[in-house]
Design a protein around this motif. Structure first.
Motif, PDB file in Angstrom:
ATOM      1  N   UNK A  80      29.845  18.744 -42.389  1.00 45.12           N
ATOM      2  CA  UNK A  80      30.143  18.603 -40.961  1.00 45.12           C
ATOM      3  C   UNK A  80      31.300  19.509 -40.540  1.00 45.12           C
ATOM      4  N   UNK A  81      32.318  19.597 -41.379  1.00 47.35           N
ATOM      5  CA  UNK A  81      33.461  20.447 -41.051  1.00 47.35           C
ATOM      6  C   UNK A  81      33.059  21.916 -41.015  1.00 47.35           C
ATOM      7  N   UNK A  82      32.165  22.321 -41.916  1.00 45.89           N
ATOM      8  CA  UNK A  82      31.692  23.710 -41.911  1.00 45.89           C
ATOM      9  C   UNK A  82      30.823  23.988 -40.686  1.00 45.89           C
ATOM     10  N   UNK A  83      30.000  23.038 -40.317  1.00 50.71           N
ATOM     11  CA  UNK A  83      29.167  23.192 -39.120  1.00 50.71           C
ATOM     12  C   UNK A  83      30.025  23.269 -37.862  1.00 50.71           C
ATOM     13  N   UNK A  84      31.106  22.515 -37.842  1.00 49.17           N
ATOM     14  CA  UNK A  84      32.021  22.580 -36.704  1.00 49.17           C
ATOM     15  C   UNK A  84      32.642  23.965 -36.568  1.00 49.17           C
ATOM     16  N   UNK A 255      20.546  24.335 -38.451  1.00 50.43           N
ATOM     17  CA  UNK A 255      21.942  23.893 -38.525  1.00 50.43           C
ATOM     18  C   UNK A 255      22.169  22.743 -37.545  1.00 50.43           C
ATOM     19  N   UNK A 256      21.487  22.795 -36.415  1.00 49.14           N
ATOM     20  CA  UNK A 256      21.571  21.700 -35.443  1.00 49.14           C
ATOM     21  C   UNK A 256      21.022  20.411 -36.031  1.00 49.14           C
ATOM     22  N   UNK A 260      23.286  17.027 -36.598  1.00 50.22           N
ATOM     23  CA  UNK A 260      22.932  15.724 -36.025  1.00 50.22           C
ATOM     24  C   UNK A 260      22.909  14.645 -37.090  1.00 50.22           C
ATOM     25  N   UNK A 261      22.422  14.985 -38.269  1.00 54.77           N
ATOM     26  CA  UNK A 261      22.409  14.030 -39.375  1.00 54.77           C
ATOM     27  C   UNK A 261      23.830  13.640 -39.755  1.00 54.77           C
ATOM     28  N   UNK A 262      24.706  14.616 -39.879  1.00 55.06           N
ATOM     29  CA  UNK A 262      26.098  14.338 -40.255  1.00 55.06           C
ATOM     30  C   UNK A 262      26.821  13.548 -39.166  1.00 55.06           C
TER      31      UNK A 262
END
Length: 371
Positions: A80-84, A255-256, A260-262
């Motif tokens: 989640x932090x990487x996706x952010x 990635x979306x 959403x899962x995270x």
């Protein structure tokens, strides 16, 4: 699958005891108060069950469940932090490259709400200001891009009360701070309307402020609407050429799904993408993906392992490798080598790849991807 009725905590304890789970009453009592039974036990039981019918555990303790639950949460949080970080870079790039073309003057502040500055994927009219050169062959118009393609005018930035809602629904955006007598709203941009529907044409919120309120999904949708000159510069920030537009947009789709899962705190090791999300063939080839079949039909259901390859193109995943190594070693130590290794293999397979060596290579960033 039958609808399950409510069970008291005591009944849940008796169920786990009958299945052979080893635990101390006070520890399990605390767990049932603090954590969701479904997430902790149902979410991981297939990793531990010795038999499925009836469900029986053999030499499995509450600590084993807690360990894999904790690992899953930490794994998800790192992702989640990487996706952010990807989302932040994406928003920064969009707002910069759009604004330098359309929002350089004070009276142009709200031009990001003017449909004429964007591309409508369904617009085939070459003389139209929103003409899309990709319209006739737009990808996945019956799958994940259906709404993006057919509902251009319904996008959040183009809605009549966008600026009103932006200010009224976000406490950190103070209307008084964004008022200026020098600003007069031009035609076709959003204006602020008070409770009496009276327009205030001297109110404008810059794009770099408003874009922070967009969700990742809205940001990905916005990418589809960017005109080629803007998107080309955005792609350049991600070290891609304009010719990779379709591949980039498709990568963002997945990635979306992962984000959403995270964000919804779902069990990450169960993650797969929705079956209606299709994958670009060039993306499959570039990342050596393995789309799974669903009910006999070939489609693009991707595993966690595959989507992490895509995320690894944008961000380092070395922290995931370190966490996985530490967790696998702790399983060997807590459960014994054979039982611990059995758990590790089951978990790897569930996440999309049984080969631990491939996981280490992928998470180390040593895989080379060429788009």
């Amino acid at each position: 699958m039958a609808i399950k009725k409510f069970l008291s905590r005591e009944s849940l304890k008796n169920r786990l005891k009958c299945r052979g789970l080893i635990f101390k009453d006070d520890e399990l009592n605390k767990v049932l108060v603090e954590q969701n039974y479904y997430s902790l036990f149902n979410g991981f039981e297939n990793l531990f069950l010795d038999t499925l019918n009836p469900k029986i555990y053999k030499n499995i303790t509450l600590d084993d469940f807690k360990a894999v639950y904790s690992f899953d949460k930490r794994f998800s949080n790192i992702i989640f932090s990487r996706l952010n970080k990807v989302e932040e870079k994406l928003k920064t790039s969009i707002v910069y490259h759009f604004s330098k073309r359309h929002c350089t003057m004070l009276n142009d502040t709200m031009q990001y709400t003017n449909k004429s500055n964007f591309m409508d994927p369904s617009d085939t009219n070459t003389s139209s200001v929103t003409y899309c050169p990709y319209s006739l062959n737009y990808p996945f118009v019956n799958e994940q891009n259906k709404k993006i393609y057919s509902k251009f005018a319904d996008f959040i930035l183009f809605k009549p009360f966008y600026l009103t809602n932006l200010i009224d629904r976000n406490d950190h955006i103070d209307m008084k701070f964004y008022q200026s007598k020098k600003y007069i709203a031009p035609a076709n941009v959003a204006v602020y309307r008070d409770i009496h529907k009276i327009p205030h044409k001297n109110v404008a919120v810059p794009f770099w402020v408003s874009i922070e309120t967009l969700t990742f999904g809205e940001t990905v949708r916005l990418l589809h609407y960017l005109q080629d000159d803007v998107l080309e510069d955005v792609l350049s920030d991600f070290k891609l050429k304009k010719s990779k537009r379709s591949e980039f947009l498709n990568m963002m789709d997945f990635l979306l799904c992962l984000r959403n899962n995270c964000a919804h705190t779902s069990v990450i090791n169960h993650f797969t993408t929705p079956t209606y999300y299709k994958v670009n063939s060039n993306v499959v080839k570039a990342f050596s993906l393995n789309p799974q079949k669903h009910y006999g039909y070939q489609d693009s259901k991707l595993s966690l392992f595959d989507v992490l390859k895509i995320l690894g193109y944008f961000e380092s995943l070395i922290e995931l490798k370190q966490l996985m190594k530490k967790f696998f070693y702790s399983n060997h130590r807590r459960m014994g080598y054979l039982a611990g290794n059995k758990l590790n293999q089951k978990l790897l397979k569930r996440m999309g790849c049984s080969n631990y060596g491939q996981w280490k290579t992928m998470l180390s960033g040593k895989m080379q991807y060429t788009l």
